[in-house]
Design an enzyme around this catalytic site. Structure first.
Site, PDB file in Angstrom:
ATOM      1  N   LYS A 139      23.529 -30.938  -4.147  1.00  0.00           N
ATOM      2  CA  LYS A 139      23.824 -31.698  -5.367  1.00  0.00           C
ATOM      3  C   LYS A 139      23.560 -30.868  -6.615  1.00  0.00           C
ATOM      4  O   LYS A 139      24.402 -30.790  -7.511  1.00  0.00           O
ATOM      5  CB  LYS A 139      22.978 -32.983  -5.418  1.00  0.00           C
ATOM      6  CG  LYS A 139      23.268 -33.986  -4.326  1.00  0.00           C
ATOM      7  CD  LYS A 139      22.453 -35.243  -4.507  1.00  0.00           C
ATOM      8  CE  LYS A 139      20.962 -34.998  -4.508  1.00  0.00           C
ATOM      9  NZ  LYS A 139      20.468 -34.415  -3.239  1.00  0.00           N
ATOM     10  N   GLU A 189      12.835 -33.840 -11.846  1.00  0.00           N
ATOM     11  CA  GLU A 189      13.217 -32.687 -11.034  1.00  0.00           C
ATOM     12  C   GLU A 189      12.194 -31.565 -11.164  1.00  0.00           C
ATOM     13  O   GLU A 189      11.228 -31.660 -11.904  1.00  0.00           O
ATOM     14  CB  GLU A 189      14.620 -32.208 -11.420  1.00  0.00           C
ATOM     15  CG  GLU A 189      15.714 -33.180 -10.987  1.00  0.00           C
ATOM     16  CD  GLU A 189      15.765 -33.383  -9.479  1.00  0.00           C
ATOM     17  OE1 GLU A 189      15.990 -32.407  -8.745  1.00  0.00           O
ATOM     18  OE2 GLU A 189      15.573 -34.521  -9.026  1.00  0.00           O
ATOM     19  N   ARG A 190      12.440 -30.468 -10.447  1.00  0.00           N
ATOM     20  CA  ARG A 190      11.462 -29.378 -10.372  1.00  0.00           C
ATOM     21  C   ARG A 190      11.468 -28.529 -11.637  1.00  0.00           C
ATOM     22  O   ARG A 190      12.522 -28.295 -12.230  1.00  0.00           O
ATOM     23  CB  ARG A 190      11.772 -28.484  -9.166  1.00  0.00           C
ATOM     24  CG  ARG A 190      11.823 -29.218  -7.844  1.00  0.00           C
ATOM     25  CD  ARG A 190      12.368 -28.306  -6.752  1.00  0.00           C
ATOM     26  NE  ARG A 190      12.603 -29.043  -5.519  1.00  0.00           N
ATOM     27  CZ  ARG A 190      13.720 -29.705  -5.229  1.00  0.00           C
ATOM     28  NH1 ARG A 190      14.708 -29.740  -6.120  1.00  0.00           N
ATOM     29  NH2 ARG A 190      13.865 -30.333  -4.085  1.00  0.00           N
TER      30      ARG A 190
END
Length: 462
Positions: free
Chosen positions: A158, A184-185
C-alpha cells in the site's frame, strides 16, 4: 455579541485515566472541542461529565500531571496556520514544525473542526486523474476531485503504491499537494521528506504527521488539521488540492482508542459506536466545490485481509474508486498487486472514459475471470487437457497479468530497475493487442515488469 475566545477559565484536574483527564471548573465551563492546557499538556474537551466537570483527551504524554494541577481553558478550539507559509514544510497536528525550521509564517489560523461544504456549493467533475500506473488507469481510474482507497492487508504494498502515485502525480499536479501521515512509521516520514526534496516537488507540498508513537488524540485529529489547510487552498486560493493520506484505518483505530478511554461501550468487533459519524465528519469535507477540488488518495489497512471488517466497509462507502491489493498476487511477484476483479471505480463508464477504454477493461476482466475459473482444472488435469479456445484464454490471461505489472520509480534503487510511467493510451493499445491475439511469439516472462508493449518490440529488435 460573540464571546471573546481569549477569555481564560481556571480549573483543576480531578481525575486522570491514561490519556483521559477530567477537569473541574468553578464558574464558566469550556465548550466541546475547546482547548485546555495543564502542566504543558494540551487537551481537547470531548464531553461534559457533570456539574462544572469536563472530560478531555490529552494530546501528549500525561506524565507530570497530578490531581489538583491548575488548568487553563478558553472558548477557542485547536487552530492551525494556513496559507502559502506552510508550503514546503513538515508539521505536526498543531502546525508546529517537525523539520527543524522556524514556525511557518501563517496568513491566518483556522479551527480544525469545520463543517463540510453545503450541498448547493458542491460540483461533480467527470474527469480522470491519469497516474501512469497501468493497472489503476485501466481498471480503476481515479476521479479528479474524488476519493480513492488503496485497500490491502499488511505487507502487500500500500505505502509503496501510494509513494509511486505521489511521484507520478505531484510533479504534474498544477495545484497544491498535501500529505497526511496518520499513525505510520517515522522511517516512512523521513524517507518521503527526502524523496520529495530530491524530486523537486517539496516546495508545492505540505506534510503533516501524527506518528504511531503519539497519543491517540493526536492521531485522531491530525486528519482534521490537514483538511483545514487543504480547504484554505481550495476555497480561498481557488486551487486544486491533492490530498494523500497514509493510513486512514489508523484514524479509525485512534478513534476506537479515544472512545474506549472515554468509557463508551464498544460496538461491533470492538469498534467505537460512533465509527460511522466520525468517519463521515472527516470524509465529507473532502469534496469538489465551485472554487476548487480536493482529490484524495487514501491507503486503507484491512485487518487480517477481512474486507467485511466494519472499518473497511464504512470507508468503502465514501469512495469513488477502490484499488484492492491482493496477497495472492503479491505472493506470485505480480507488483503492483492490484486485484483486477475486485478493484472498482465510478469513472469506468463509457460516458466518462470512452467506449473503447470501457470495452478493453471489460475484456481484460472477462479474460482474467475465465482464467480464474480454469485454474482448478489446470491444477488437476494440466493445461494440455483444455480445449484450444481455453488454452488461448489462458495464454492471454497470463500475459495480461504480467503486462499489468510495472517497475516503480520509488523502489528503483532497491530493485535495480528503472521506473516506468505509461500513458493511458499506450496501456489501452497494449491490452487491446494482447486480447486480439490467439498465439504469441514471445514467452510470458517477456511481458513481466515492462512499460508499454512497445518496450517488448524494442527488446526484440535490439
Amino acid at each position: 455579541m460573540p464571546a471573546d475566545p481569549e477569555v481564560h477559565f481556571e480549573g483543576t484536574i480531578v481525575a486522570i485515566r491514561g490519556g483521559v483527564v477530567d477537569v473541574a471548573f468553578a464558574e464558566t465551563v469550556p465548550r466541546i472541542h475547546a482547548l485546555i492546557a495543564a502542566g504543558g499538556v494540551a487537551m481537547e474537551v470531548a464531553s461534559i461529565v457533570g456539574e462544572g466537570v469536563v472530560r478531555c483527551i490529552a494530546l501528549g504524554p500525561t506524565r507530570g500531571l497530578g490531581l489538583g494541577t491548575r488548568a487553563m481553558g478558553t472558548r477557542a478550539g485547536i487552530e492551525v496556520p494556513v496559507g502559502e507559509g506552510v508550503l514546503g514544510r513538515m508539521l505536526d497536528m498543531f502546525g508546529a514544525p517537525l523539520d527543524g525550521a522556524p514556525p511557518p509564517e501563517a496568513e491566518a489560523r483556522r479551527p480544525i473542526h469545520r463543517p463540510p461544504p453545503v450541498l448547493s456549493d458542491r460540483v461533480l467533475r467527470a474527469e480522470v486523474l491519469e497516474t501512469g500506473i497501468k493497472a489503476i488507469d485501466l481498471l480503476s481510474p481515479i476521479e479528479r476531485g474524488g476519493k480513492t482507497g488503496l485497500f490491502g492487508g499488511a505487507g502487500v504494498g500500500k505505502t509503496v503504491l501510494l509513494s509511486e502515485l505521489i511521484h507520478n502525480t505531484v510533479e504534474h499536479h498544477h495545484g497544491v499537494s498535501l500529505f497526511c501521515g496518520i499513525g505510520e512509521r517515522s522511517r516512512e516520514a523521513e524517507e518521503l521528506w527526502r524523496e520529495m526534496g530530491e524530486a523537486g516537488v517539496r516546495e508545492r507540498m505540505v506534510m503533516l504527521f501524527g506518528q504511531m508513537n503519539e497519543a491517540p488524540g493526536v492521531r485522531f485529529l491530525v486528519g482534521h488539521s490537514a483538511l483545514t489547510m487543504a480547504e484554505y487552498f481550495r476555497d480561498d486560493r481557488e486551487q486544486d488540492v491533492l490530498l494523500l493520506i497514509d493510513n486512514i484505518f489508523r484514524f479509525v483505530q485512534a478513534g476506537s482508542e479515544v472512545s474506549g478511554l472515554l468509557g463508551r461501550m464498544p460496538s461491533r468487533v470492538g469498534y467505537q459506536p460512533t465509527l460511522a459519524t466520525e468517519l463521515a465528519a472527516l470524509q465529507e469535507r473532502i469534496a469538489s466545490t465551485r472554487r476548487g477540488a480536493i482529490t484524495s488518495i487514501q491507503a486503507v489497512y484491512v485487518p487480517a485481509d477481512d474486507f467485511t471488517d466494519p472499518a473497511a466497509a464504512h470507508i468503502f462507502s465514501h469512495l469513488s474508486a477502490s484499488v484492492v491489493l491482493s496477497r495472492k498476487r503479491a505472493s506470485e511477484g505480480l507488483y503492483p498487486a492490484v486485484d483486477p476483479l475486485a478493484s472498482t471505480s465510478v469513472m469506468l463508464t463509457p460516458e466518462v472514459v470512452g467506449q473503447r477504454h470501457y470495452d478493453i477493461a471489460r475484456g481484460v476482466r472477462r479474460t482474467l475471470a475465465e482464467y480464474e475459473d480454469l485454474r482448478d482444472i489446470i491444477a488437476m488435469l494440466g493445461i494440455e487437457e483444455l480445449s484450444a479456445h481455453d488454452r488461448a484464454v489462458v495464454a492471454r490471461a497470463r500475459r495480461l497479468e504480467r503486462f499489468l505489472t510495472q517497475p516503480f520509480f520509488t523502489v528503483g534503487a532497491a530493485a535495480g530497475t528503472q521506473g516506468k510511467l505509461v500513458p493511458i493510451a499506450e496501456t489501452l493499445d497494449g491490452c487491446e493487442e494482447i486480447l486480439s491475439q490467439t498465439s504469441f511469439e514471445r514467452p510470458e516472462s517477456a511481458y513481466y515488469m515492462i512499460g508499454a508493449l512497445s518496450d517488448l518490440r524494442k527488446e526484440a529488435t535490439a
